[in-house]
Design a protein around this motif. Structure first.
Motif, PDB file in Angstrom:
ATOM      1  N   GLU A  70     -11.406  91.698 -52.742  1.00  0.00           N
ATOM      2  CA  GLU A  70     -10.359  92.633 -51.902  1.00  0.00           C
ATOM      3  C   GLU A  70      -8.927  92.014 -51.826  1.00  0.00           C
ATOM      4  OE1 GLU A  70     -12.176  94.740 -48.566  1.00  0.00           O
ATOM      5  OE2 GLU A  70     -14.207  93.829 -49.234  1.00  0.00           O
ATOM      6  N   LEU A  71      -8.939  90.575 -51.896  1.00  0.00           N
ATOM      7  CA  LEU A  71      -7.810  89.891 -51.628  1.00  0.00           C
ATOM      8  C   LEU A  71      -6.795  89.840 -52.925  1.00  0.00           C
ATOM      9  CD1 LEU A  71      -6.777  88.394 -49.041  1.00  0.00           C
ATOM     10  CD2 LEU A  71      -7.582  86.282 -49.756  1.00  0.00           C
ATOM     11  N   PHE A  77      -3.852  81.694 -50.495  1.00  0.00           N
ATOM     12  CA  PHE A  77      -3.609  80.892 -49.601  1.00  0.00           C
ATOM     13  C   PHE A  77      -4.587  81.198 -48.227  1.00  0.00           C
ATOM     14  CE2 PHE A  77      -1.981  78.887 -45.534  1.00  0.00           C
ATOM     15  CZ  PHE A  77      -2.283  77.417 -45.595  1.00  0.00           C
ATOM     16  N   PHE A  78      -4.612  82.544 -47.945  1.00  0.00           N
ATOM     17  CA  PHE A  78      -5.089  83.279 -46.855  1.00  0.00           C
ATOM     18  C   PHE A  78      -6.759  82.632 -46.915  1.00  0.00           C
ATOM     19  CE2 PHE A  78      -1.509  85.637 -47.126  1.00  0.00           C
ATOM     20  CZ  PHE A  78      -0.948  85.706 -45.727  1.00  0.00           C
ATOM     21  N   LEU A  79      -7.327  82.817 -48.056  1.00  0.00           N
ATOM     22  CA  LEU A  79      -8.674  82.346 -48.040  1.00  0.00           C
ATOM     23  C   LEU A  79      -8.851  81.115 -47.814  1.00  0.00           C
ATOM     24  CD1 LEU A  79     -11.748  82.779 -48.866  1.00  0.00           C
ATOM     25  CD2 LEU A  79     -10.863  81.965 -51.218  1.00  0.00           C
ATOM     26  N   ILE A 117     -11.651  69.960 -47.879  1.00  0.00           N
ATOM     27  CA  ILE A 117     -11.936  71.115 -48.326  1.00  0.00           C
ATOM     28  C   ILE A 117     -11.405  71.302 -49.899  1.00  0.00           C
ATOM     29  CG2 ILE A 117     -11.709  73.770 -48.263  1.00  0.00           C
ATOM     30  CD1 ILE A 117     -11.377  73.486 -45.322  1.00  0.00           C
ATOM     31  N   LEU A 118     -11.961  71.956 -50.827  1.00  0.00           N
ATOM     32  CA  LEU A 118     -11.330  71.969 -52.146  1.00  0.00           C
ATOM     33  C   LEU A 118     -11.774  73.150 -52.695  1.00  0.00           C
ATOM     34  CD1 LEU A 118      -9.985  71.125 -54.836  1.00  0.00           C
ATOM     35  CD2 LEU A 118     -12.365  69.964 -55.467  1.00  0.00           C
ATOM     36  N   ILE A 119     -10.946  74.166 -52.893  1.00  0.00           N
ATOM     37  CA  ILE A 119     -11.334  75.515 -53.272  1.00  0.00           C
ATOM     38  C   ILE A 119     -10.815  75.738 -54.807  1.00  0.00           C
ATOM     39  CG2 ILE A 119     -10.787  78.016 -52.962  1.00  0.00           C
ATOM     40  CD1 ILE A 119     -10.389  77.482 -50.194  1.00  0.00           C
ATOM     41  N   GLU A 120     -11.586  76.107 -55.679  1.00  0.00           N
ATOM     42  CA  GLU A 120     -11.192  76.077 -57.074  1.00  0.00           C
ATOM     43  C   GLU A 120     -11.495  77.904 -57.407  1.00  0.00           C
ATOM     44  OE1 GLU A 120     -12.466  72.487 -59.393  1.00  0.00           O
ATOM     45  OE2 GLU A 120     -14.220  73.190 -58.324  1.00  0.00           O
ATOM     46  N   THR A 190      -4.770  85.867 -39.543  1.00  0.00           N
ATOM     47  CA  THR A 190      -5.215  84.633 -40.166  1.00  0.00           C
ATOM     48  C   THR A 190      -4.395  83.431 -40.361  1.00  0.00           C
ATOM     49  OG1 THR A 190      -7.084  85.817 -41.265  1.00  0.00           O
ATOM     50  CG2 THR A 190      -6.417  83.522 -42.375  1.00  0.00           C
ATOM     51  N   LEU A 191      -3.077  83.703 -40.866  1.00  0.00           N
ATOM     52  CA  LEU A 191      -1.950  82.686 -41.035  1.00  0.00           C
ATOM     53  C   LEU A 191      -1.701  82.242 -39.467  1.00  0.00           C
ATOM     54  CD1 LEU A 191      -0.229  81.338 -43.020  1.00  0.00           C
ATOM     55  CD2 LEU A 191       1.524  83.045 -42.552  1.00  0.00           C
TER      56      LEU A 191
END
Length: 246
Positions: A70-71, A77-79, A117-120, A190-191
């Protein structure tokens, strides 16, 4: 939608929980919410290709499969902000105070690093297929390898030993609350939440860009995840462009 942390899979030893979760997602064997916890990780990865070193059986080494479809892709970046805030909530419950998020997504206690944290993200055009969220938090470790900068663990902070698997499941609950907020409230909330817990916000710091070191005041982070600062002029920096001099 499935809950973050279900199903929860324990792995005795793995090279990287992110690699494992990524493979499971690609093969259709893991959907939104799936969590993979490793008791030992032999080739953990951090931001910008750095190695994440950690002692077996003593910490949280966790990767999640999320499908934030949905994003918009432009709002990635919000995630990251929501996940960082969830980790902050978890650590603050035990460390009580002096917890912050160091841009972009290191978890700090005072001036020491408690986790990262590492987001891929896996994207197809403008469609967000899924995100692999890797989280490493120092829980019971008290001896760290040389070259690890300013580490700290929850045990060093509190003097207590914690059950890592149960703690990882509790972390998932904290992440779920922030994830729910991401989709139920205006994105700006969130930001704003992220900026309210930003390390050194409103303070003068020294940043290094290439070989130049300069003083500036941290204002916050914008919607694109860029660090905003002010000195003689307003500036913004992308991930990897500057580092904090301590």
């Amino acid at each position: 939608m499935a809950t973050i942390g279900f199903p929860f899979t324990e792995l005795a030893s793995i090279d990287s929980t992110n690699n494992y979760a990524m493979a499971m997602a690609h093969e259709g064997l893991a959907t939104h919410g799936a969590a993979f916890f490793a008791h030992e990780q032999t080739a953990g990865r951090g931001q910008l290709g750095r190695q994440w070193k950690t002692t077996a059986l003593e910490n949280i080494m966790l990767s999640l499969v999320l499908k934030p479809s949905e994003l918009l892709v432009s709002r990635q970046f919000f995630l990251s902000a929501a996940i960082a805030a969830g980790c902050y909530d978890f650590l603050k419950k035990y460390a009580i105070d002096d917890v912050a998020v160091k841009w972009p997504n290191d978890i700090y206690w005072r001036d020491r690093k408690a986790g990262g944290i590492l987001i891929e993200n896996v994207l197809t055009g403008n469609n967000w297929q899924f995100a692999i969220v890797g989280i490493g938090l120092n829980i019971n470790q008290t001896v760290f390898a040389e070259g690890v900068t300013n580490p700290v663990s929850l045990k060093q902070i509190t003097g207590k030993t914690f059950p890592t698997v149960e703690m990882a499941k509790e972390l998932c609950n904290c992440l779920q609350k922030r994830y729910d907020l991401l989709f139920s409230a205006p994105l700006q909330e969130t930001l704003d939440n992220y900026n309210s817990i930003l390390y050194k916000r409103g303070q003068k710091v020294k940043l290094k860009k290439d070989i130049a070191v300069f003083e500036t005041i941290i204002k916050g982070v914008n919607e694109q995840g860029k660090l905003m600062t002010f000195d003689t002029m307003e500036r913004e920096f992308s991930l990897g462009e500057v580092s904090l001099v301590v």
